[in-house]
Every structure is written in structure tokens, then in C-alpha cells.
Design a protein around this motif. Sequence first.
Motif, mmCIF file in Angstrom:
data_model
loop_
_atom_site.group_PDB
_atom_site.id
_atom_site.type_symbol
_atom_site.label_atom_id
_atom_site.label_comp_id
_atom_site.label_asym_id
_atom_site.label_seq_id
_atom_site.Cartn_x
_atom_site.Cartn_y
_atom_site.Cartn_z
ATOM 1 N N ARG A 1 7.642 8.294 -1.277
ATOM 2 C CA ARG A 1 6.955 7.954 -0.025
ATOM 3 C C ARG A 1 6.923 9.126 0.951
ATOM 4 O O ARG A 1 6.013 9.221 1.774
ATOM 5 N N ARG B 1 2.929 9.567 2.112
ATOM 6 C CA ARG B 1 2.592 9.190 3.500
ATOM 7 C C ARG B 1 1.590 10.152 4.125
ATOM 8 O O ARG B 1 0.851 9.784 5.036
ATOM 9 N N ARG C 1 -3.489 0.404 1.652
ATOM 10 C CA ARG C 1 -2.686 -0.743 1.231
ATOM 11 C C ARG C 1 -1.955 -0.438 -0.076
ATOM 12 O O ARG C 1 -0.803 -0.835 -0.275
ATOM 13 N N SER D 1 1.154 1.566 0.687
ATOM 14 C CA SER D 1 1.969 1.104 1.815
ATOM 15 C C SER D 1 2.811 -0.116 1.481
ATOM 16 O O SER D 1 3.351 -0.767 2.377
ATOM 17 N N GLY D 2 2.948 -0.423 0.208
ATOM 18 C CA GLY D 2 3.746 -1.574 -0.193
ATOM 19 C C GLY D 2 5.235 -1.288 -0.120
ATOM 20 O O GLY D 2 5.675 -0.207 0.294
ATOM 21 N N LYS D 3 6.025 -2.264 -0.554
ATOM 22 C CA LYS D 3 7.482 -2.095 -0.519
ATOM 23 C C LYS D 3 7.928 -0.964 -1.428
ATOM 24 O O LYS D 3 8.896 -0.261 -1.146
ATOM 25 N N THR D 4 7.225 -0.814 -2.533
ATOM 26 C CA THR D 4 7.502 0.301 -3.435
ATOM 27 C C THR D 4 6.209 1.073 -3.666
ATOM 28 O O THR D 4 5.123 0.493 -3.733
ATOM 29 N N HIS E 1 0.530 4.174 -8.843
ATOM 30 C CA HIS E 1 -0.400 3.669 -7.842
ATOM 31 C C HIS E 1 -1.526 4.672 -7.591
ATOM 32 O O HIS E 1 -2.691 4.284 -7.447
#
Length: 326
Positions: free
Chosen positions: A275, A279, A296, A299-302, A307
Amino acid sequence: MNSSVVSIAPMMDWTDKHCRYFYRLLSKDVHLYTEMITSNAILRGDKNRLLDFNASENPLTLQLGGSDPKEMAECALVAKEWGYDEVNINVGCPSDRVQSGSFGACLMKKPDLVASCVESMMDKCDIPVTVKSRIGIDDMESYDQLSDFISLICNKGCQHFIVHARKAWLQGLSPKENRTIPPLNYEWVYQLKKDFPQLQITINGGIESCSDIKTHLNYVDGVMLGRAAYHNPFLLREINTSIFKNEDSQISREIFLEEYIDYINIQLKIGVPMRSMTRHVLGMYHGESNAKLFRRLLSGKTVEIDHLNEWLNFKKNTVTNIDSNE
């Protein structure tokens, strides 16, 4: 064209080495700055962690926060030995942290001290020493005060000033509010160039587009962008085409993401958190139809490298479907 014609501002917690590597993929021409690093941290902290950068980031300026001439001179020498192209003194940040350390914007009331820092730094090493300031702070209400500030410091050898065209209020406004509430006064910065034609004057503050850049370059030598570039990094490609006149700038966003993925994979192997790198690319599709979907996805938990690969496959399939329909 000189790279300092367009530069990306030093932004705390944003323009780290991963961000700068990504920016350099997008543009070989803009001048990059580090986040502000305090002189105390450099002299007493982990230099490898604080100062390490990829050689591709050059031209690169190290921004220093400090006010002790001897310490600042030692840091300037470190900057040269580490491979930085120049060192910049922060005389513009209004945060509580810099005020408690007696540096940043509060130094605008101590031009003699800034001049002493410049002189000591230039005596210690031969890379350029520059100053980034505001047009004033608190009760500094006249252009003459700004002009006197510049005059005193340039007499000690500083030839490049980056001026944020807003005052800073050290009491009553937060650092965030100081970026937007004090009104912009570009005319004072333009006047500096008229009064000091021998100096390199770069303007900063509220600049968001190539059109803005072109307008300012009619009056000053350089333009520095901040959050506009961070929130819309693909603006750097437009700058390459419109400002630096590079013909190869119309390259798809996916090409740069693929190159950045290669970098991410290398960094993951040495323990860099995913991250902390992804970012910096959240704004890559700013203004595009799939921008929210892209943000989105990252920007998830993981957040995993898959991705980004998933996104590239999605974009390739989208292009293929459009071509087949045509």
C-alpha cells in the motif's frame, strides 16, 4: 529546456521515493523534490532510510528543514555525497512541528539567519542551494519586506527562489488552511522577477493545469505544482507534450502501470508494504470514466499485486471489445 522550468513540490508524507520513481516514469523532464527532512534527522538518524533514492529520480533536490548554519552546511555536504543535484531550504512550511523547531515559515522573520545558512552551505559544497518561501507571514504586509528578504539572501549566493504566492499565518490557521485560505498574490512573485532579473524565480501555489503553467512562464522562470500533480499524476504526460514539446507523450496509462508493477515486485521482495507504493497511483485515472473503479480496487482492506494485474486485464479486454465493435 531546463528541468526546473516545471517541478513537483516537496509534499510531506506524499513525495517519498516510491512516489518520485512513479513520477519519473511519467516524465523524464520535470524536476523532483524530496519530502522535507530535518537536519537533525539526517545528522543523527538512519541516512539509508531517509536519503536513499533510485538514480532514475535525478534531477532531484533534497529539501532540508533546519536553521543552524553549521548543521545545514553538514547536511548540504551529505546531500552532495549522496548524489542529490541540489539542496533546498524550507522557509515556507507553517506547521506546529517546524515552528517548535524554529525553522520553516517562521524563518521569514529571520532573513539574516537564512542568509547565514545559505552562506555556510555554499562554503561547504558546490551543489546549488535554493530557498523555498512564502510571500510573507503574519504581519508582513508589504512587498518591500519580501524584496528585502530576497535581496539579503541572494547576496550570500542563492540564485534560485521558489515562492509560494500566499502568506502563511502561523497562528489561527492549520497547515491545510494555509494552503488555501490566504489569498494568492501572483503579482508580487512576478515583481520579484522584474526587480531581480538575474535570479531564477519559480512560482508555486494554486497551479493546476498546463494553461496555468504557460501563463506564469510569461512572467517567471519556473512553475512548481503540488497537489494537482499528486491527485492527477497523468498531468505529467500533458506537461511533457504541451510544455516540454516531447512527441512521445501520448502513451496509455497502462504502459506506466506495467512499468510500475515491475518496480513494485522488486520492492516487495525487500519487504516494502504494497500500500505504501500503490497509494501514489490512485489518481492515475483522474477524469476518466473508470476512475472510481480503479480507486476502489486499490483501496480495500488488502491490496495485492494481483489487483493491478486484474486492472490491466480489464483495460485490455475493454479496448479489445471496443475494437471489435468498430
